[in-house]
Every structure is written in structure tokens, then in C-alpha cells.
Design a protein around this motif. Structure first.
Motif, PDB file in Angstrom:
ATOM      1  N   SER A 193       0.830  -1.209   0.000  1.00 53.37           N
ATOM      2  CA  SER A 193       0.000   0.000   0.000  1.00 53.37           C
ATOM      3  C   SER A 193       0.868   1.264   0.000  1.00 53.37           C
ATOM      4  O   SER A 193       0.550   2.238  -0.684  1.00 53.37           O
ATOM      5  CB  SER A 193      -0.953   0.000   1.191  1.00 53.37           C
ATOM      6  N   LYS A 194       1.972   1.241   0.737  1.00 55.26           N
ATOM      7  CA  LYS A 194       2.868   2.396   0.759  1.00 55.26           C
ATOM      8  C   LYS A 194       3.579   2.554  -0.587  1.00 55.26           C
ATOM      9  O   LYS A 194       3.757   3.667  -1.078  1.00 55.26           O
ATOM     10  CB  LYS A 194       3.889   2.259   1.881  1.00 55.26           C
ATOM     11  N   PHE A 231       2.434   1.508  -3.502  1.00 52.82           N
ATOM     12  CA  PHE A 231       1.429   2.009  -4.440  1.00 52.82           C
ATOM     13  C   PHE A 231       1.222   3.499  -4.243  1.00 52.82           C
ATOM     14  O   PHE A 231       1.121   4.255  -5.207  1.00 52.82           O
ATOM     15  CB  PHE A 231       0.101   1.259  -4.260  1.00 52.82           C
ATOM     16  N   GLY A 232       1.170   3.935  -2.993  1.00 52.44           N
ATOM     17  CA  GLY A 232       0.983   5.353  -2.696  1.00 52.44           C
ATOM     18  C   GLY A 232       2.118   6.216  -3.217  1.00 52.44           C
ATOM     19  O   GLY A 232       1.884   7.296  -3.765  1.00 52.44           O
ATOM     20  N   VAL A 233       3.344   5.748  -3.072  1.00 53.07           N
ATOM     21  CA  VAL A 233       4.496   6.500  -3.576  1.00 53.07           C
ATOM     22  C   VAL A 233       4.435   6.600  -5.099  1.00 53.07           C
ATOM     23  O   VAL A 233       4.593   7.678  -5.673  1.00 53.07           O
ATOM     24  CB  VAL A 233       5.821   5.840  -3.121  1.00 53.07           C
ATOM     25  N   PHE A 285       1.824   6.220  -7.065  1.00 54.58           N
ATOM     26  CA  PHE A 285       0.648   7.015  -7.452  1.00 54.58           C
ATOM     27  C   PHE A 285       0.930   8.500  -7.287  1.00 54.58           C
ATOM     28  O   PHE A 285       0.646   9.291  -8.174  1.00 54.58           O
ATOM     29  CB  PHE A 285      -0.566   6.606  -6.615  1.00 54.58           C
ATOM     30  N   LEU A 286       1.478   8.883  -6.144  1.00 51.79           N
ATOM     31  CA  LEU A 286       1.709  10.301  -5.859  1.00 51.79           C
ATOM     32  C   LEU A 286       2.714  10.916  -6.832  1.00 51.79           C
ATOM     33  O   LEU A 286       2.480  12.011  -7.356  1.00 51.79           O
ATOM     34  CB  LEU A 286       2.196  10.478  -4.415  1.00 51.79           C
ATOM     35  N   GLY A 311       1.297   3.804  -9.750  1.00 53.74           N
ATOM     36  CA  GLY A 311       1.138   2.980  -8.557  1.00 53.74           C
ATOM     37  C   GLY A 311       1.165   1.499  -8.866  1.00 53.74           C
ATOM     38  O   GLY A 311       1.810   0.716  -8.168  1.00 53.74           O
TER      39      GLY A 311
END
Length: 134
Positions: free
Chosen positions: A81-82, A84-86, A88-89, A120
Motif C-alpha cells: 500500500s505504501k 502504491f501510494g508513492v 501514485f503520488l 502505482g
């Protein structure tokens, strides 16, 4: 020094941009090719190579930034999840550079969201194979 607990900085910093550039390039070119074909644009091989190299370069730079962040926080492949978040951001924020002035709000929203999802998803795929397990 214990090599078992050492984080593979060099492996992450080299493989993430190179392989991430390939993933980004292939997916972007396929999407662009499908959009152009549905609009009746003829296929041109010389433009195809140009788009291939351009999208590879963009993907390389974005995944290099993602790999810097992953190495700084020493993320492992268990933190999907982290990761993917990195991804994505970074891609979400970078997508604002590529917005076309003729896009309406709906098109711009879909473009920015799709670009972020692409970043992501490719980050998670690469994390599965490149990042350490623990």
C-alpha cells in the motif's frame, strides 16, 4: 558487516528505473495506439519509435524518483500500500506537466487519475520482483 540485513540500494536504484521505464513505455504506447486506432489515425513506424523512446524516458525518470523515495525509507515488498501510494503520488503530480490546454475538466481528471494509477500499479509490480522480502 552482516550482508543479510543490508538493504540492496544499488539493485533498487538500477533495476527500478530501467524495468519501470519499460513497463511504463509498453502500457503508455498500447493505450495511445488504441486511442489513435479508434479515431482512424494511420499507423506510422517512425512516429512509433519516437513515442517509444519518449515514453521510456518519461517512465525512467519517474521510476528513478520513485526508487529514490523507496531507498530513503528502505521499503520492503511487504508494504504494497505504501509502495502504491508513492508510485501514485509521483506520477499523479508529474501528470500535471503533461496536461493539454484543450482538455476539459473530465478529460483532465481521467488523465491525471490514469497516470497515477499507472505509476502505482507499476511500482507494486516492480516491488514484487526487486525489493527485499523482509
Amino acid at each position: 558487516m552482516n550482508n543479510k540485513n543490508k538493504y540492496p540500494i544499488l539493485r533498487v536504484m538500477t533495476l527500478y528505473p530501467f524495468l519501470g521505464g519499460i513497463i511504463f513505455c509498453v502500457i503508455s504506447v498500447l493505450i495511445m495506439w488504441l486511442i489513435l486506432l479508434t479515431n482512424g489515425v494511420k499507423f506510422s513506424l517512425e512516429y512509433f519509435y519516437f513515442y517509444l523512446m519518449t515514453f521510456y524516458f518519461i517512465g525512467f525518470i519517474l521510476n528513478l524518483i520513485i526508487s529514490f523515495i523507496i531507498v530513503i525509507f528502505k521499503m520492503t515488498n511487504r508494504k504494497y500500500s505504501k509502495i502504491f501510494g508513492v508510485g501514485f503520488l509521483v506520477c499523479f503530480l508529474a501528470s500535471f506537466i503533461f496536461l493539454h490546454p484543450d482538455m476539459n475538466a473530465g478529460q483532465a481528471f481521467l488523465f491525471v487519475l490514469g497516470f497515477g494509477l499507472l505509476g502505482g500499479t507499476s511500482s507494486v509490480i516492480l516491488a514484487k520482483f526487486i525489493l527485499p522480502k523482509s
